[in-house]
Design a protein around this motif. Sequence first.
Motif: not given
Length: 559
Positions: A205-218
């Motif tokens: 089960s994945k979180v809706d939208g599959l957002p980036s974790a922490g700092n999206p630039d790395q």
Amino acid sequence: MQKAFWKEAVVYQIYPRSFKDSNGDGIGDIQGIISRLDYLQELGVDVIWLSPVYKSPNDDNGYDISDYQDIMDEFGTMADWEEMLEGMHQRGIKLMMDLVVNHTSDEHEWFIASKSSKDSPYRDYYHWKPGKDGKEPNNWVSVFSGSAWKYDEQTDEYFLHIFSKKQPDLNWENPKVREDVYNMMKFWLDKGIDGFRMDVINFISKVDGLPSAGNPDQYEWGGDYFMNGPKIHDYLQEMNRKVLSQYDVMTVGEMPGVSVDEAKLYTGSERNELNMVFQFEHMDVDSGEGGKWDVQPWTLDGIRSILHKWQVGLAENGWNSLYMNNHDQPRMVSRFGDDGVYHKQSAKMLATLLHTLKGTPYIYQGEEIGMTNVQFDSIDDYQDIEILNMYQEKVVEGGEDADKIMNAIYVKGRDNARTPVQWDGSEHAGFTSGTPWLKVNPNYTDINAEKALQDPDSIFHYYKQLIALRKQHDVMVYGDYELILEDSDRIYAYTRTLGNEKWIIILNFFKEETEFQLPAHLKHDTRELMISNYANIDEQQPIDRFTLQPYEARVYRIQ
């Protein structure tokens, strides 16, 4: 107290590629397993957990499945598999198959169809996303290093793979995916299997939208977005309702990152999800801040506090799986014992721990003869994708010290568990008449099953004794656990109590002799030594105070 066969069972894991080869191609197979069923019956195990034998291109040794309802050619045929199941059942041994449904192989027909077009009815069987600003859809990293996304030119989108690039994640939001998985499970259950070990099942089960974790630039580990996700309990309860509840089977979920409170939800008897989980907390006890490959010394307090927390946490509702190694972990005698001078004593001590805690013990193939870690001279001798990817990333591309990385591989690498089972002292340890797919550990002339069977004091016979004790004494299965000597930095000791029956388990975790002193509240009139890993114990000796020998284990019944 709810009794159940899966609570009373002792499980033995077979990693088929490395168990026994019957045809000389260097790869273990189903006929090889059949040829050793009498050995497993003599050991006394109740259940076999069989790692995947399904059709697979073998990118991750069978955990990348291209056809869930067929057998991998190098392992044999469906007829071989049916013969194996019948042979197990004839010997009173149940079979638990591996269920790998977080991902498939990229060569599975579902993925081939999914990849063919955005309009394919199978497109939504997997997680496809367009890139963002010329980069991946999010910043998650794969368990096997690098980005968790792979670009596909044909449809100009990326697919998610939390593991290898050849292991695309299934989209469990799609009810058709779930229905196909449930039908596949019924296929095997109708063939007569007795349960499932579920691979990384808490990742589905994945979180809706599959957002980036922490700092999206790395790149960052995205576990918070796919471990124990928002719909995981809905999916498992649906699976139980539609499939598992219709059969008398056992289930265990492999769940990295699971907490005690979450495990209660997964295994609570009223919740209708799973019987038990594999938690990994004690498997990280020698990992530093840099993760698995940042090897740090373990402490007894570290191990004991984790095991104690799980014993207490699941005492009333839920159930523990007891293990110290498997196909993904190094050999327990090398990691937590002494694979040199006190090889036999420390292997037996660790076995005593696993079989006297409350829960279901899992033996990994070769553990019962004390197989050890291996140190190959060259990275070229290793086969595991996790090892090879990590070495490439850290040494070849990152310029890190090769000797330091090789040492981490010696301590933690998965191939430690995957060297072929050592059956006898002949060439290639009697595993194959050909060239083994992975080199045999050179110590096979000293450590092998043939020798162990002939030695009444062997690790094998000690396991046999522990398993027999468990069958004879309900206190080993259902007895309450209580920690004693919690401040000792050398001894792990606890009691198991069921009605009027009380056992004391005393384990010295080190090569130095150490003093044991019985807590005052454990006064008793009689004592009986139930099992010990040393033969020279004076059974008439009072147990109020005595000296434990290196890696000594004693189990007493007191009244």
